[in-house]
Every structure is written in C-alpha cells, then in structure tokens.
Design a protein around this motif. Structure first.
Motif, PDB file in Angstrom:
ATOM      1  N   PRO A   2       0.827  -1.206   0.000  1.00  0.00           N
ATOM      2  CA  PRO A   2       0.000   0.000   0.000  1.00  0.00           C
ATOM      3  C   PRO A   2       0.858   1.252   0.000  1.00  0.00           C
ATOM      4  O   PRO A   2       2.015   1.233   0.415  1.00  0.00           O
ATOM      5  N   ASP A   3       0.261   2.348  -0.487  1.00  0.00           N
ATOM      6  CA  ASP A   3       0.971   3.617  -0.440  1.00  0.00           C
ATOM      7  C   ASP A   3       1.172   4.030   1.008  1.00  0.00           C
ATOM      8  O   ASP A   3       0.260   3.948   1.835  1.00  0.00           O
ATOM      9  N   LEU A   4       2.373   4.471   1.311  1.00  0.00           N
ATOM     10  CA  LEU A   4       2.661   4.915   2.666  1.00  0.00           C
ATOM     11  C   LEU A   4       2.120   6.322   2.873  1.00  0.00           C
ATOM     12  O   LEU A   4       2.008   7.106   1.924  1.00  0.00           O
ATOM     13  N   PRO A   5       1.775   6.676   4.094  1.00  0.00           N
ATOM     14  CA  PRO A   5       1.234   8.014   4.337  1.00  0.00           C
ATOM     15  C   PRO A   5       2.265   9.087   4.025  1.00  0.00           C
ATOM     16  O   PRO A   5       3.469   8.878   4.184  1.00  0.00           O
ATOM     17  N   THR A   6       1.782  10.230   3.578  1.00  0.00           N
ATOM     18  CA  THR A   6       2.658  11.361   3.299  1.00  0.00           C
ATOM     19  C   THR A   6       2.902  12.138   4.582  1.00  0.00           C
ATOM     20  O   THR A   6       1.959  12.426   5.322  1.00  0.00           O
ATOM     21  N   PRO A   7       4.171  12.459   4.891  1.00  0.00           N
ATOM     22  CA  PRO A   7       4.445  13.239   6.112  1.00  0.00           C
ATOM     23  C   PRO A   7       3.672  14.543   6.110  1.00  0.00           C
ATOM     24  O   PRO A   7       3.564  15.228   5.093  1.00  0.00           O
ATOM     25  N   GLN A   8       3.125  14.910   7.262  1.00  0.00           N
ATOM     26  CA  GLN A   8       2.326  16.119   7.371  1.00  0.00           C
ATOM     27  C   GLN A   8       3.178  17.369   7.553  1.00  0.00           C
ATOM     28  O   GLN A   8       2.738  18.467   7.246  1.00  0.00           O
ATOM     29  N   ASP A   9       4.370  17.209   8.100  1.00  0.00           N
ATOM     30  CA  ASP A   9       5.257  18.350   8.306  1.00  0.00           C
ATOM     31  C   ASP A   9       6.680  17.836   8.424  1.00  0.00           C
ATOM     32  O   ASP A   9       6.940  16.634   8.313  1.00  0.00           O
ATOM     33  N   ALA A  10       7.625  18.752   8.633  1.00  0.00           N
ATOM     34  CA  ALA A  10       9.037  18.380   8.699  1.00  0.00           C
ATOM     35  C   ALA A  10       9.329  17.451   9.874  1.00  0.00           C
ATOM     36  O   ALA A  10      10.132  16.522   9.767  1.00  0.00           O
ATOM     37  N   ALA A  11       8.658  17.683  11.002  1.00  0.00           N
ATOM     38  CA  ALA A  11       8.884  16.834  12.172  1.00  0.00           C
ATOM     39  C   ALA A  11       8.428  15.404  11.896  1.00  0.00           C
ATOM     40  O   ALA A  11       9.106  14.442  12.272  1.00  0.00           O
ATOM     41  N   GLU A  12       7.307  15.247  11.219  1.00  0.00           N
ATOM     42  CA  GLU A  12       6.824  13.912  10.919  1.00  0.00           C
ATOM     43  C   GLU A  12       7.683  13.253   9.846  1.00  0.00           C
ATOM     44  O   GLU A  12       7.902  12.036   9.876  1.00  0.00           O
ATOM     45  N   ALA A  13       8.198  14.029   8.898  1.00  0.00           N
ATOM     46  CA  ALA A  13       9.108  13.469   7.890  1.00  0.00           C
ATOM     47  C   ALA A  13      10.361  12.913   8.547  1.00  0.00           C
ATOM     48  O   ALA A  13      10.849  11.837   8.190  1.00  0.00           O
ATOM     49  N   ALA A  14      10.887  13.642   9.528  1.00  0.00           N
ATOM     50  CA  ALA A  14      12.049  13.149  10.268  1.00  0.00           C
ATOM     51  C   ALA A  14      11.704  11.878  11.033  1.00  0.00           C
ATOM     52  O   ALA A  14      12.506  10.950  11.124  1.00  0.00           O
ATOM     53  N   LEU A  15      10.499  11.831  11.561  1.00  0.00           N
ATOM     54  CA  LEU A  15      10.040  10.651  12.291  1.00  0.00           C
ATOM     55  C   LEU A  15       9.980   9.446  11.359  1.00  0.00           C
ATOM     56  O   LEU A  15      10.371   8.337  11.742  1.00  0.00           O
ATOM     57  N   PHE A  16       9.516   9.633  10.141  1.00  0.00           N
ATOM     58  CA  PHE A  16       9.465   8.543   9.166  1.00  0.00           C
ATOM     59  C   PHE A  16      10.879   8.009   8.915  1.00  0.00           C
ATOM     60  O   PHE A  16      11.113   6.810   8.893  1.00  0.00           O
ATOM     61  N   THR A  17      11.813   8.921   8.695  1.00  0.00           N
ATOM     62  CA  THR A  17      13.183   8.528   8.392  1.00  0.00           C
ATOM     63  C   THR A  17      13.798   7.739   9.541  1.00  0.00           C
ATOM     64  O   THR A  17      14.494   6.743   9.325  1.00  0.00           O
ATOM     65  N   GLU A  18      13.553   8.171  10.765  1.00  0.00           N
ATOM     66  CA  GLU A  18      14.140   7.516  11.929  1.00  0.00           C
ATOM     67  C   GLU A  18      13.528   6.150  12.191  1.00  0.00           C
ATOM     68  O   GLU A  18      14.186   5.289  12.784  1.00  0.00           O
ATOM     69  N   SER A  19      12.301   5.919  11.760  1.00  0.00           N
ATOM     70  CA  SER A  19      11.576   4.717  12.149  1.00  0.00           C
ATOM     71  C   SER A  19      11.564   3.628  11.086  1.00  0.00           C
ATOM     72  O   SER A  19      11.418   2.454  11.416  1.00  0.00           O
ATOM     73  N   TRP A  20      11.689   3.992   9.814  1.00  0.00           N
ATOM     74  CA  TRP A  20      11.522   3.017   8.748  1.00  0.00           C
ATOM     75  C   TRP A  20      12.524   1.874   8.842  1.00  0.00           C
ATOM     76  O   TRP A  20      12.172   0.691   8.653  1.00  0.00           O
ATOM     77  N   ASP A  21      13.765   2.166   9.134  1.00  0.00           N
ATOM     78  CA  ASP A  21      14.783   1.125   9.199  1.00  0.00           C
ATOM     79  C   ASP A  21      14.449   0.095  10.272  1.00  0.00           C
ATOM     80  O   ASP A  21      14.633  -1.106  10.082  1.00  0.00           O
ATOM     81  N   ALA A  22      13.951   0.562  11.427  1.00  0.00           N
ATOM     82  CA  ALA A  22      13.582  -0.352  12.507  1.00  0.00           C
ATOM     83  C   ALA A  22      12.422  -1.251  12.082  1.00  0.00           C
ATOM     84  O   ALA A  22      12.428  -2.461  12.336  1.00  0.00           O
ATOM     85  N   VAL A  23      11.417  -0.670  11.437  1.00  0.00           N
ATOM     86  CA  VAL A  23      10.253  -1.441  11.004  1.00  0.00           C
ATOM     87  C   VAL A  23      10.664  -2.492   9.977  1.00  0.00           C
ATOM     88  O   VAL A  23      10.257  -3.666  10.053  1.00  0.00           O
ATOM     89  N   LEU A  24      11.475  -2.106   9.017  1.00  0.00           N
ATOM     90  CA  LEU A  24      11.913  -3.045   7.985  1.00  0.00           C
ATOM     91  C   LEU A  24      12.766  -4.163   8.579  1.00  0.00           C
ATOM     92  O   LEU A  24      12.672  -5.322   8.171  1.00  0.00           O
ATOM     93  N   SER A  25      13.597  -3.829   9.558  1.00  0.00           N
ATOM     94  CA  SER A  25      14.446  -4.838  10.188  1.00  0.00           C
ATOM     95  C   SER A  25      13.607  -5.919  10.864  1.00  0.00           C
ATOM     96  O   SER A  25      13.882  -7.116  10.725  1.00  0.00           O
ATOM     97  N   TYR A  26      12.566  -5.506  11.592  1.00  0.00           N
ATOM     98  CA  TYR A  26      11.721  -6.498  12.261  1.00  0.00           C
ATOM     99  C   TYR A  26      10.854  -7.257  11.257  1.00  0.00           C
ATOM    100  O   TYR A  26      10.642  -8.471  11.384  1.00  0.00           O
ATOM    101  N   ALA A  27      10.335  -6.558  10.238  1.00  0.00           N
ATOM    102  CA  ALA A  27       9.526  -7.225   9.217  1.00  0.00           C
ATOM    103  C   ALA A  27      10.338  -8.283   8.486  1.00  0.00           C
ATOM    104  O   ALA A  27       9.813  -9.342   8.112  1.00  0.00           O
TER     105      ALA A  27
END
Length: 505
Positions: A2-27
């Motif tokens: 599915p399409d991933l959500p679009t970051p709502q602001d710069a803070a959320e974009a940074a949150l996406f960047t910090e979290s994606w690697d962890a999610v992919l590692s566990y998946a």
C-alpha cells in the motif's frame, strides 16, 4: 504494497526517516523473503502511523498521550499485521516459527486481558511518552546518548542522569504491575522478596526464589524488568514489548549500532556536537580497524600465493583470497531522502541484463522493483559478456558448469540509498558460505542482515551468520542489505562468486 502516508510536516518526515529502518528490520525477521518483508513493513508502517496520529502527541498533532513511543508502536503494528496475514491465508509468506507463535497462547497475551499482558509492555505504557522514548532509544535501539538527546530535544549534559531516573521509574511501574497481576499464593509470597533482591546489584538470590523463577514465567519476566543491573533490561524490553523475535531484533539493532560507531564514521546526526572524547575514541577504533584490514589483506595475499595441491583448485583459491573480508562493515546510513519510505519512482528502477526473478516470495501478483539475475565472472571487467552462464577455467580454454545461481533483487531505492536482496542457490551442500560481488557505480553497502559484510573499494563480501551457514545441496539462502548510491546511476553488480567459485543465472 500500500501507499505509505505522506508526512504532514518536517517533524513527521524526520520521524518517518528515523523509524523506517527499525520497522523493515523487524519485518524481515517475520517473513520468508525480501519482497514479503518490504510489503509487510509497508502495511505495518501505514497502520502504525495511523494509530500514532489518532493518539496525537509529540511530533504528531493533538493533546493526548500516545500509548507507546513511535518505534515500539510501529513494531507492534508489524506483529499485528503479521497476525492479519495469517488469518487472511497469507501465512505462507511468514516465518514458520512466527506462525506457530501466532497460533499459541503466548501471542494471545499481547491482546488479552490487560493485567495478564507482559510486565515490560505494561510498564513502558505507564511512562510518559518522552520518558518511554528515551528508555527505548537508549536501551533497545542502542543509540548513543548524544543522538538520543538530539532526537528528543534534551540537554546532552543531563541526558545520562535523566536516563537513570527513567530506568528507576520504569522499575517502579513494573513492580506495581507485577503486584497488580493475578497470581497464586506462591507467587505472591515471593513478590516482596523479588523486589528486595533485585534492588541491590550485590544481593544473592535465595535458592528457593531461584527455583521459583525457573518455573514461573510471569515472575521471571518481572525479575528481568526489576533487575536494572547486569545488562538484562534491553532484552526484557524487547522481548516483553515486541514478543516473537524480540531478542533477534535487539541483536540486529546492536550490530547496526556497532557498524555505525565501529567504523569511526557515525551517521550524520552524530557528526555535530559529538564530545571530543568520543571522537578520539572513534579515531582510535578506526585506526585499529585499518591495522586489522592491512593484516587481513596480507594474510589473504599469502593464501592466494600458496600452492593448493591440485590444478582444479587454483582458480578457486585465487578468487577466494580476492574476496576475503578486509575490514569491518561501512557505517549505517538511515536517511530515506525526499521520498517517503518504501516508495520509488519508476524511472529510478535500474535493471541489469538477465532474467528478472523474485526470490523468497512466491506471490505472482507482486513484481519486485529492479529485480535482476546477476551473472558472475572471474574478470572484474564490467564489459565482459556474462551470458554464457559458466565459470572460466584456469587458462585451459575449457568451461565447467557453475555450481551456484545468484539473483540480485533491487527491492527499493530512493534519492541517496537503496535496499537490495541476494538469493543464492547452490548445487553443493555447504557448511559455511561467503558471497562476493563488485559494483560499477561506487555503491556502498551500509547495513546487512543475515550475513556480515565487508567492502574493499567496489568489491563486497557477505559472510554467513552462525545460524544460516549450513545449506543443503540444491538449497538456497537469502540475505538483504541497505546501501548508498550517487543519485545518477545504480547499476546491478557483477562478478558474483560463492566461496571463490563463479556463479551464473
């Protein structure tokens, strides 16, 4: 996916960047192939971000407190999504051990009665979000405190003392949750003693309490959360919050942290504001690794020049020495760039010559991005033809059938990085393996799972982990990795070898 959500602001974009690697590692731990891992991570990431937005706190909007910090919230979303796959008939794409766990009473604890859920999960939820995030990033993600302080906007000078206070607060919450849990008379008789024993690092555990902890899962979980000394807190957090695969995930995050710091080049967020003492230590580690790399290179050169006792092995010995690891892995880069995690424009999907195949995922409806079967040759010349599918002899002009087949899958890419997977099928049984290849365009591997990595210039070597080094005849194995590229060209690699022998498609 599915399409991933679009970051709502710069803070959320940074949150996406910090979290994606962890999610992919566990998946990746939860699935049977790289394509399935990416799809599971994408669905779970979208679900977790939606839950985080609904809770609405921190970088998200709204006054309410989030139930869990972002990363553990996303990891539990992976577990929830995997359970949905199992119920929907997609369980064949999951790890077999995970499927057994999902259908057991252990999994039921995570969505059953609140007072019967793991002590660590309840204790982390009871903390304020900022405190819980500090504890998770420092203990489970193994990030340096300077990085944690920057992410959470804390004063680096006091973050260490704040972490100590949060640990103590977490312990108190876990002790209270343990006392609130339904337990029999024997467990309740040991609850106070367990609290007293775990408060003192020097206290000996009475023999009767030790026997009880060996047979009672609930009290053993509580003991792991209450005993702050001894280094068991990260395992208690990962196992209690994530559930299945928590300890394996913890090990992956530890190794990723060692890669970042061991090479002496921390990620970008470490470069600014790192104490001089830390920089000095990093330089010392780097110099040690360089010395080790030189030594390994000399050993490899010596081995390559030794007679091997038979002409049939000369070529393999030379190539094997050439692919010997000569240094520690390159530092991890977590930046996902301008695109949301898991997305890539169709124009940025390079394909190498060869037949496109997908490994580790049998879903015919999903076409992997940039999949290409890479043909190996003993020559590093990228212009050399690789269509014959045979390995070269030692100057005799004859060819022998290759004993291995390699598929290189470009799973995803973004402006400054990419994710790829390598699947190798071998006709011979292996008790260990080492796969090597070369890149044309200056790509650098930054993080690898299910293998250890070393890179010397354009040549990359992946070495088996202890748990996957044995491969049956006509069997296959897969490992994945993240890398960087120069944003102009990301060609598929060439010159694949398995234990020194050339592979074909």
């Amino acid at each position: 996916m599915p399409d991933l959500p679009t970051p709502q602001d710069a803070a959320e974009a940074a949150l996406f960047t910090e979290s994606w690697d962890a999610v992919l590692s566990y998946a990746d731990l939860c699935t049977s192939g790289a394509a399935s891992a990416t799809e599971l991570a994408g669905e779970a990431f979208a679900l977790g971000i939606q839950e985080a937005r609904s809770a609405g706190s921190g970088p998200m909007r709204g006054p309410a407190r989030r139930v869990l910090p972002v990363i553990p919230l996303l990891l539990t979303a992976v577990r929830t999504t995997a359970a949905t796959w199992e119920l929907a008939g997609r369980g064949h794409r999951l790890d077999p051990d995970l499927r057994l766990w999902l259908n057991s009473e252990k999994a039921a604890r995570y969505h059953g009665m609140p007072l019967q859920r793991p002590i660590a999960l309840r204790g982390l939820r009871d903390l304020q979000e900022a405190d819980a995030a500090l504890l998770w990033l420092a203990e489970v993600e193994a990030l340096p405190l300077t990085v944690v302080a920057r992410r959470l906007s804390l004063d680096p000078a006091v973050v260490s003392s704040e972490l100590a206070q949060v640990r103590a607060l977490f312990r108190d919450r876990c002790h209270r949750n343990h006392l609130d849990s339904p337990m029999d008379a024997e467990c309740r008789s040991y609850a106070r003693l367990l609290d007293a024993v775990t408060r003192s690092p020097a206290a000996d555990t009475p023999e009767d309490l030790s026997r009880h902890l060996a047979t009672c899962v609930q009290c053993a979980e509580a003991a792991a959360c209450l005993r702050l000394a001894g280094g068991g807190l990260p395992a208690a957090l990962a196992g209690g919050v994530i559930g299945w695969g928590g300890l394996a995930y913890l090990e992956r995050r530890r190794r990723a942290a060692e890669v970042r710091l061991g090479a002496g080049r921390p990620v970008a967020e470490l470069e600014a504001g790192e104490p001089k003492e830390g920089a000095s230590k990093a330089r010392l580690v780097r110099n040690s690794l360089l010395a080790a790399a030189v030594l390994l290179s000399l050993v490899a050169l010596g081995v390559s020049m030794m007679p091997m006792g038979g002409s049939g092995h000369d070529n393999a010995a030379s190539d094997d020495a050439d692919s010997q690891p000569v240094g520690d892995p390159a530092p991890t880069l977590s930046s996902i760039g301008a695109h949301p995690p898991g997305t890539a424009s169709s124009s940025a999907r390079p394909r190498a010559s060869g037949t496109a195949t997908e490994s580790g995922d049998k879903n015919p409806d999903t076409e992997p991005q940039g999949t290409a079967s890479a043909t190996a040759s003993n020559s590093p010349d990228p212009t050399r033809s690789s269509g014959s599918g045979t390995g070269s002899g030692s100057g005799s002009g004859t060819t022998t059938p290759a004993s291995c087949d390699v598929t290189y899958d470009l799973v995803n890419q973004w402006p400054d990085g990419f994710q790829a997977a390598v699947t190798v099928t071998t006709t011979k049984a292996l008790d260990t393996w080492r796969v090597a290849w070369s890149y044309r365009d200056g790509q650098q591997v930054t993080q690898m799972w299910d293998a250890s990595v070393a890179q010397d210039g354009s040549r990359v070597t992946a070495t088996a982990a202890d748990y996957n080094k044995n491969v049956a005849a006509d069997g296959s194995f897969t490992f994945g990795f993240l890398g960087t590229w120069n944003n102009s060209k990301n060609s598929a690699p060439y010159g694949f070898t398995l234990n020194g022998a050339a592979c074909s498609n």
